[in-house]
Design an enzyme around this catalytic site. Sequence first.
Site, PDB file in Angstrom:
ATOM      1  N   GLY A   1      -6.457   4.549  12.414  1.00 53.07           N
ATOM      2  CA  GLY A   1      -6.699   3.943  13.602  1.00 53.07           C
ATOM      3  C   GLY A   1      -5.443   4.089  14.351  1.00 53.07           C
ATOM      4  O   GLY A   1      -5.286   4.372  15.500  1.00 53.07           O
ATOM      5  N   THR A   2      -4.098   4.261  13.583  1.00 49.73           N
ATOM      6  CA  THR A   2      -2.908   4.521  14.178  1.00 49.73           C
ATOM      7  C   THR A   2      -3.154   5.967  14.981  1.00 49.73           C
ATOM      8  O   THR A   2      -2.721   5.975  16.179  1.00 49.73           O
ATOM      9  CB  THR A   2      -1.866   4.754  13.191  1.00 49.73           C
ATOM     10  OG1 THR A   2      -2.015   3.369  12.672  1.00 49.73           O
ATOM     11  CG2 THR A   2      -0.550   4.969  13.849  1.00 49.73           C
TER      12      THR A   2
ATOM     13  N   ASN B   1      -5.981  -8.510  15.293  1.00 49.49           N
ATOM     14  CA  ASN B   1      -5.734  -8.109  13.799  1.00 49.49           C
ATOM     15  C   ASN B   1      -5.292  -9.541  13.055  1.00 49.49           C
ATOM     16  O   ASN B   1      -5.711  -9.922  12.005  1.00 49.49           O
ATOM     17  CB  ASN B   1      -5.228  -7.030  13.429  1.00 49.49           C
ATOM     18  CG  ASN B   1      -3.773  -7.080  14.318  1.00 49.49           C
ATOM     19  OD1 ASN B   1      -3.882  -6.747  15.534  1.00 49.49           O
ATOM     20  ND2 ASN B   1      -2.543  -6.833  13.853  1.00 49.49           N
TER      21      ASN B   1
ATOM     22  N   GLN C   1     -10.463  -3.631  14.378  1.00 51.43           N
ATOM     23  CA  GLN C   1     -10.800  -5.018  13.839  1.00 51.43           C
ATOM     24  C   GLN C   1     -11.989  -5.444  14.327  1.00 51.43           C
ATOM     25  O   GLN C   1     -12.484  -6.477  13.748  1.00 51.43           O
ATOM     26  CB  GLN C   1      -9.854  -6.097  13.915  1.00 51.43           C
ATOM     27  CG  GLN C   1      -8.380  -5.631  13.331  1.00 51.43           C
ATOM     28  CD  GLN C   1      -8.449  -5.713  11.836  1.00 51.43           C
ATOM     29  OE1 GLN C   1      -9.266  -6.096  11.351  1.00 51.43           O
ATOM     30  NE2 GLN C   1      -7.302  -4.937  11.208  1.00 51.43           N
TER      31      GLN C   1
ATOM     32  N   THR D   1      -7.449  21.242   9.089  1.00 49.79           N
ATOM     33  CA  THR D   1      -8.783  21.011   8.295  1.00 49.79           C
ATOM     34  C   THR D   1      -9.224  20.153   7.941  1.00 49.79           C
ATOM     35  O   THR D   1      -8.596  18.685   7.769  1.00 49.79           O
ATOM     36  CB  THR D   1      -8.275  21.926   6.918  1.00 49.79           C
ATOM     37  OG1 THR D   1      -8.061  23.276   7.158  1.00 49.79           O
ATOM     38  CG2 THR D   1      -9.590  22.042   5.937  1.00 49.79           C
TER      39      THR D   1
ATOM     40  N   CYS E   1       9.035  -8.725   8.315  1.00 43.93           N
ATOM     41  CA  CYS E   1      10.523  -8.905   7.980  1.00 43.93           C
ATOM     42  C   CYS E   1      11.250  -7.743   8.229  1.00 43.93           C
ATOM     43  O   CYS E   1      11.106  -6.467   8.361  1.00 43.93           O
ATOM     44  CB  CYS E   1      10.594  -8.860   6.506  1.00 43.93           C
ATOM     45  SG  CYS E   1      12.465  -9.220   5.807  1.00 43.93           S
TER      46      CYS E   1
ATOM     47  N   SER F   1     -10.988   2.529  12.248  1.00 42.79           N
ATOM     48  CA  SER F   1     -10.369   2.953  11.209  1.00 42.79           C
ATOM     49  C   SER F   1     -11.166   2.817  10.094  1.00 42.79           C
ATOM     50  O   SER F   1     -11.949   1.700   9.873  1.00 42.79           O
ATOM     51  CB  SER F   1      -9.092   2.051  11.037  1.00 42.79           C
ATOM     52  OG  SER F   1      -8.492   2.154   9.690  1.00 42.79           O
TER      53      SER F   1
ATOM     54  N   HIS G   1     -10.553   2.229   6.632  1.00 38.25           N
ATOM     55  CA  HIS G   1     -10.373   1.546   5.715  1.00 38.25           C
ATOM     56  C   HIS G   1     -10.530  -0.129   5.979  1.00 38.25           C
ATOM     57  O   HIS G   1     -10.267  -0.771   5.242  1.00 38.25           O
ATOM     58  CB  HIS G   1      -8.990   1.781   4.982  1.00 38.25           C
ATOM     59  CG  HIS G   1      -7.682   1.310   5.796  1.00 38.25           C
ATOM     60  ND1 HIS G   1      -6.708   0.188   5.575  1.00 38.25           N
ATOM     61  CD2 HIS G   1      -7.341   1.987   7.076  1.00 38.25           C
ATOM     62  CE1 HIS G   1      -6.009   0.230   6.406  1.00 38.25           C
ATOM     63  NE2 HIS G   1      -6.213   1.414   7.164  1.00 38.25           N
TER      64      HIS G   1
HETATM   65  N1  PLP Z   1      -5.133  -1.297  15.165  1.00 38.08           N
HETATM   66  C1  PLP Z   1      -5.317  -2.263  14.595  1.00 38.08           C
HETATM   67  C2  PLP Z   1      -5.988  -3.628  15.527  1.00 38.08           C
HETATM   68  C3  PLP Z   1      -5.325  -2.602  13.378  1.00 38.08           C
HETATM   69  O1  PLP Z   1      -5.283  -3.885  12.742  1.00 38.08           O
HETATM   70  C4  PLP Z   1      -4.685  -1.600  12.674  1.00 38.08           C
HETATM   71  C5  PLP Z   1      -4.248  -1.582  11.220  1.00 38.08           C
HETATM   72  O2  PLP Z   1      -3.943  -2.699  10.688  1.00 38.08           O
HETATM   73  C6  PLP Z   1      -4.455  -0.272  13.281  1.00 38.08           C
HETATM   74  C7  PLP Z   1      -4.842  -0.047  14.569  1.00 38.08           C
HETATM   75  C8  PLP Z   1      -4.150   0.888  12.563  1.00 38.08           C
HETATM   76  O3  PLP Z   1      -5.069   1.379  11.818  1.00 38.08           O
HETATM   77  P1  PLP Z   1      -4.529   2.429  10.586  1.00 38.08           P
HETATM   78  O4  PLP Z   1      -4.161   1.350   9.479  1.00 38.08           O
HETATM   79  O5  PLP Z   1      -5.838   3.121  10.079  1.00 38.08           O
HETATM   80  O6  PLP Z   1      -3.656   3.345  10.979  1.00 38.08           O
END
Ligand code: PLP
Length: 391
Positions: free
Chosen positions: A72-73, A149, A177, A235, A324, A197, A199
């Site tokens: 997702g990032t 999230n 999410q 790849t 933190c 994402s 996972h």
């Molecule tokens: N965007 C949201 C709303 C998320 O909750 C998260 C992960 O917690 C991400 C992006 C990032 O996804 P990833 O962990 O696959 O990089």
Amino acid sequence: MIRRVYLDNNATTPALPEVFAAMRPYFEEYFGNASSIHHHGQRTRQAVERARESVAALLGCRAAEVVFTSGGTEADNLAIFGLVRSGDHIITSAIEHHAVLNACEHASKMLGCEYTCVPVDGSGRIDPEEVRRTLRPNTKLITIMMANNETGVLQPVEEIGKIAAEADVYFHTDAVQAAGKVPINVQRIGCDLLSISGHKIHGPQGTGALYVRKGTQLQPMMFGGRHERSRRAGTENVAGIVGLGMAAEQASAGFERGDAARLASLRDRLEQTVLREVDATSVNGGQAPRVPNTTNICFDYIEGEALVIALDLKGLSISSGSACSSGAIEPSHVLTAMGLAPERARCGIRFSLGKQNTAEDIDIALRLIPETVARLRELSPVYNKKIAVNS
Ligand code: PLP
């Protein structure tokens, strides 16, 4: 031995057995590079393209509009840096994930972009009209998440999509999410880009995808081979992509099976019982439309971190939105944006369910939460003062 219960599925979900089984052969017999033209390459290429179809089916788009990423990032970063240039203005919201907020901050510092964060109301919702009012002649991109999230609150993305289309501005939504929890259709949302994402939908960590509407001029972030139609060099992570594809198939099948209703009923029982049995508790975002698996509850007079640690010792994994930083516990930026004072925002706890959770998990959580909260509050001078005043 204690039976561990995991209610932190917005952090990550366990891979489904079907996902693991689908991935396994791609570490062993089907190890070819998907760009190779020989038999081994063709086998993995087919698997990658089948996974692309499965992700496209989950999102309601064409397979060619799906770009596989490392999560997702990366999908969020590719959407933002793929579009904006110096002098462009971005509209985002105060409650985005840091993958979006920090990308916007970087775009402002390093590329000379400007960005504006629209606020949310007390229930955690963005007002689409506020997005309209924030538009400027140089606005290039609106990036607003589909589901938060921390609270699970769903945003009015369809209305925002219409505003973006009227203003001829690109619209990206982070649906990390929302995917697998509520149906997604990119045509209905009217977005140009959408991130997911692996996972978070019971697929493998380190996998994800960005939907890129046909015709969108997206600059790549990485340069190398012509993978992913030159939108993401490198790849392909074939086994991961196969796992993501299977997770997407399972998510689509889950809507047919009624998984969302089952999770919502478990979540609602957890939430309502806590509200009834534990005093000084409230749900953040409870009045807004939410994804079915998430509840964020304030346990007043207790530091969220302390409750997370105490419950972890008893076998329950949950999370607080606080982070933190430099040795101090920072309150959640999402809860403070909703108007909670920092000391109340530090009391917020997120419970997030996954497909593996059962009614028994909720029973166990409901046994542990009241006793642990009571024990921590015994140590709280502020809580004891309140009790003394009220008695
Ligand atoms: N965007 C949201 C709303 C998320 O909750 C998260 C992960 O917690 C991400 C992006 C990032 O996804 P990833 O962990 O696959 O990089």
